[in-house]
Design a protein around this motif. Structure first.
Motif, PDB file in Angstrom:
ATOM      1  N   LEU A 171       0.902  -1.179  -0.156  1.00 48.34           N
ATOM      2  CA  LEU A 171       0.036  -0.072   0.017  1.00 48.34           C
ATOM      3  C   LEU A 171       0.776   1.414  -0.125  1.00 48.34           C
ATOM      4  CD1 LEU A 171      -2.871   0.947  -0.107  1.00 48.34           C
ATOM      5  CD2 LEU A 171      -3.194   0.770   2.544  1.00 48.34           C
ATOM      6  N   PRO A 172       1.985   1.308   0.677  1.00 42.01           N
ATOM      7  CA  PRO A 172       2.617   2.734   0.723  1.00 42.01           C
ATOM      8  C   PRO A 172       3.461   2.641  -0.659  1.00 42.01           C
ATOM      9  CG  PRO A 172       3.176   1.266   2.784  1.00 42.01           C
ATOM     10  CD  PRO A 172       2.244   0.400   2.050  1.00 42.01           C
ATOM     11  N   SER A 173       3.737   1.863  -1.208  1.00 39.86           N
ATOM     12  CA  SER A 173       4.296   1.641  -2.483  1.00 39.86           C
ATOM     13  C   SER A 173       3.559   2.357  -3.774  1.00 39.86           C
ATOM     14  CB  SER A 173       4.861   0.339  -2.835  1.00 39.86           C
ATOM     15  OG  SER A 173       6.032   0.140  -1.970  1.00 39.86           O
ATOM     16  N   ALA A 174       2.292   1.735  -3.540  1.00 42.99           N
ATOM     17  CA  ALA A 174       1.258   1.947  -4.562  1.00 42.99           C
ATOM     18  C   ALA A 174       0.555   3.551  -4.274  1.00 42.99           C
ATOM     19  CB  ALA A 174       0.123   0.929  -4.707  1.00 42.99           C
ATOM     20  N   ALA A 175       0.690   3.979  -2.934  1.00 40.12           N
ATOM     21  CA  ALA A 175       0.050   5.065  -2.500  1.00 40.12           C
ATOM     22  C   ALA A 175       0.098   6.407  -3.626  1.00 40.12           C
ATOM     23  CB  ALA A 175       0.166   5.473  -1.242  1.00 40.12           C
ATOM     24  N   SER A 240      -4.803  16.978  -1.857  1.00 40.95           N
ATOM     25  CA  SER A 240      -3.235  17.310  -2.064  1.00 40.95           C
ATOM     26  C   SER A 240      -2.854  17.339  -0.417  1.00 40.95           C
ATOM     27  CB  SER A 240      -3.160  18.718  -2.517  1.00 40.95           C
ATOM     28  OG  SER A 240      -3.554  18.551  -3.892  1.00 40.95           O
ATOM     29  N   LEU A 241      -3.464  17.892   0.513  1.00 41.61           N
ATOM     30  CA  LEU A 241      -3.260  18.114   1.836  1.00 41.61           C
ATOM     31  C   LEU A 241      -3.315  16.329   2.497  1.00 41.61           C
ATOM     32  CD1 LEU A 241      -2.373  19.597   4.195  1.00 41.61           C
ATOM     33  CD2 LEU A 241      -5.264  19.634   4.838  1.00 41.61           C
ATOM     34  N   LEU A 242      -4.141  15.526   2.032  1.00 41.52           N
ATOM     35  CA  LEU A 242      -4.081  14.221   2.372  1.00 41.52           C
ATOM     36  C   LEU A 242      -2.890  13.540   1.977  1.00 41.52           C
ATOM     37  CD1 LEU A 242      -5.768  11.817   3.749  1.00 41.52           C
ATOM     38  CD2 LEU A 242      -6.834  11.317   1.526  1.00 41.52           C
ATOM     39  N   GLU A 243      -2.491  13.687   0.738  1.00 41.82           N
ATOM     40  CA  GLU A 243      -1.354  13.226   0.244  1.00 41.82           C
ATOM     41  C   GLU A 243      -0.070  13.507   1.217  1.00 41.82           C
ATOM     42  OE1 GLU A 243       0.654  12.549  -4.379  1.00 41.82           O
ATOM     43  OE2 GLU A 243      -0.460  14.554  -3.849  1.00 41.82           O
ATOM     44  N   ARG A 244      -0.140  14.594   1.493  1.00 35.03           N
ATOM     45  CA  ARG A 244       1.153  15.257   2.368  1.00 35.03           C
ATOM     46  C   ARG A 244       1.109  14.588   3.517  1.00 35.03           C
ATOM     47  NH1 ARG A 244       3.822  20.273   0.964  1.00 35.03           N
ATOM     48  NH2 ARG A 244       2.843  21.134  -0.836  1.00 35.03           N
ATOM     49  N   VAL A 245       0.108  14.340   4.190  1.00 39.37           N
ATOM     50  CA  VAL A 245      -0.255  13.760   5.379  1.00 39.37           C
ATOM     51  C   VAL A 245       0.251  12.315   5.218  1.00 39.37           C
ATOM     52  CG1 VAL A 245      -1.738  13.102   7.144  1.00 39.37           C
ATOM     53  CG2 VAL A 245      -2.026  15.306   6.410  1.00 39.37           C
ATOM     54  N   LEU A 246      -0.414  11.593   4.284  1.00 41.34           N
ATOM     55  CA  LEU A 246       0.003  10.243   4.125  1.00 41.34           C
ATOM     56  C   LEU A 246       1.442   9.823   3.559  1.00 41.34           C
ATOM     57  CD1 LEU A 246      -3.305   9.108   2.882  1.00 41.34           C
ATOM     58  CD2 LEU A 246      -2.666   8.885   5.330  1.00 41.34           C
ATOM     59  N   LEU A 247       1.810  10.643   2.914  1.00 40.59           N
ATOM     60  CA  LEU A 247       3.125  10.409   2.219  1.00 40.59           C
ATOM     61  C   LEU A 247       4.138  11.697   2.587  1.00 40.59           C
ATOM     62  CD1 LEU A 247       1.819   9.592  -1.291  1.00 40.59           C
ATOM     63  CD2 LEU A 247       2.218   7.987   0.604  1.00 40.59           C
ATOM     64  N   PRO A 248       4.605  11.666   3.807  1.00 36.01           N
ATOM     65  CA  PRO A 248       5.153  12.517   4.253  1.00 36.01           C
ATOM     66  C   PRO A 248       6.628  12.550   3.826  1.00 36.01           C
ATOM     67  CG  PRO A 248       4.782  11.043   6.120  1.00 36.01           C
ATOM     68  CD  PRO A 248       4.156  10.811   4.962  1.00 36.01           C
ATOM     69  N   TRP A 249       7.168  11.309   3.269  1.00 36.24           N
ATOM     70  CA  TRP A 249       8.500  11.221   2.721  1.00 36.24           C
ATOM     71  C   TRP A 249       8.634  11.858   1.520  1.00 36.24           C
ATOM     72  CZ3 TRP A 249       4.953   7.307   3.649  1.00 36.24           C
ATOM     73  CH2 TRP A 249       4.372   6.706   2.573  1.00 36.24           C
ATOM     74  N   ARG A 250       7.571  11.955   0.613  1.00 39.62           N
ATOM     75  CA  ARG A 250       7.731  12.553  -0.716  1.00 39.62           C
ATOM     76  C   ARG A 250       8.094  14.123  -0.736  1.00 39.62           C
ATOM     77  NH1 ARG A 250       3.020  11.405  -5.040  1.00 39.62           N
ATOM     78  NH2 ARG A 250       4.718  12.080  -6.128  1.00 39.62           N
ATOM     79  N   ARG A 251       8.391  14.497  -1.601  1.00 37.84           N
ATOM     80  CA  ARG A 251       8.834  15.989  -1.877  1.00 37.84           C
ATOM     81  C   ARG A 251       7.781  16.472  -2.640  1.00 37.84           C
ATOM     82  NH1 ARG A 251      14.157  17.431  -1.060  1.00 37.84           N
ATOM     83  NH2 ARG A 251      13.929  19.064  -2.283  1.00 37.84           N
ATOM     84  N   PHE A 252       7.313  17.760  -2.149  1.00 38.59           N
ATOM     85  CA  PHE A 252       6.194  18.343  -2.884  1.00 38.59           C
ATOM     86  C   PHE A 252       6.605  19.582  -3.404  1.00 38.59           C
ATOM     87  CE2 PHE A 252       4.106  15.183  -0.334  1.00 38.59           C
ATOM     88  CZ  PHE A 252       3.176  14.692  -1.076  1.00 38.59           C
TER      89      PHE A 252
END
Length: 252
Positions: A171-175, A240-252
């Motif tokens: 799930l984290p990889s496909a998120a 977009s906010l949900l993506e930042r919360v669920l995927l904090p390791w990604r660079r936005f």
């Protein structure tokens, strides 16, 4: 630097939009365009202020249907995507069926939905779910299929269960792909719900457009369009906010 960049990304579109409205306002006044053909921004913005509580009431009803229909389409889309990505037989049997259903003109199903389920919110939710289902599923399939096989080797080497593998690796990889599909689809859902409300509704923004058309109130129609666009913007920002919360390791 990042804060300046964030502020700039917000301010620049607002300034461009304000400039477009100013040009629109001047052109309508200079060329004396009739209000029933094309109202000036000042006309429909004044309507938005005057009808603010009415627009808020119907906007909240439409937003609720958008969210319910979106979830009803996105969750099965993710589940089916996982099955298609994991099991070849599921891909061979289910994927062609899904593509066939996707090819059906969804809005033309509205009369059948009315016959089957009556004049309620259910037909609107089902049609929204059908239209939002496919984009989420396709992006989710891409996400699940792009998982590095070495993660499965690592998972098996530490004796992880299916649920642990799914929750911690798959799930984290496909998120990122899943959320990308959801961000696109949530905006589509806004249009779908409003269009379906034209066909069958006693409330909501689509219903309000019909009433405005009956009275030739073009400024109110544009006010509804602005409200619908704002709902899409806020829901997209929420994703977009949900993506930042669920995927904090990604660079936005």
């Amino acid at each position: 630097m990042s804060e300046v960049s964030t502020i700039r990304r917000i301010v620049e579109p607002v300034l461009w939009f304000a400039g477009l409205l100013a040009i629109w306002q001047v052109c309508v006044r200079v060329f004396e365009v009739p209000i029933f053909v094309l109202p000036a921004p000042s006309d429909f913005l004044a309507d938005m202020v005057e009808e603010r509580w009415r627009l808020l009431h119907h906007g909240l009803i439409t937003t609720r249907l958008i969210l319910v229909g979106f979830v009803a389409g996105a969750v099965p889309g993710i589940v089916l995507a996982y099955l298609i990505a994991k099991f070849r037989i599921a891909e061979q049997i289910l994927y062609p069926m899904v593509v066939f259903i996707q090819g059906l003109p969804k809005v033309t199903l509205a009369p059948l939905m009315l016959v089957w389920f009556g004049f309620s919110d259910l037909p609107k939710v089902l049609l929204t779910a059908l239209i939002t289902f496919f984009p989420v599923m396709v992006d989710s399939v891409t996400g699940f299929k792009s998982i590095d096989p070495r993660q499965y080797y690592l998972s098996r080497s530490v004796g992880a269960s299916w649920w642990q593998t799914f929750r911690l690796f798959e799930l984290p990889s496909a998120a990122p792909s899943i959320l990308s599909g959801m961000k696109i689809t949530i905006v589509i859902a806004v249009t779908v719900v409003i269009v379906v409300e034209w066909l069958n509704s006693q409330n909501g923004l689509g219903y309000l457009v019909l009433r405005a058309m009956d009275s030739s109130n073009t400024p109110l129609i544009f006010a509804v369009l602005v409200v619908g666009s704002l709902i899409g913007v806020f829901l997209s920002f929420g994703m977009s906010l949900l993506e930042r919360v669920l995927l904090p390791w990604r660079r936005f």
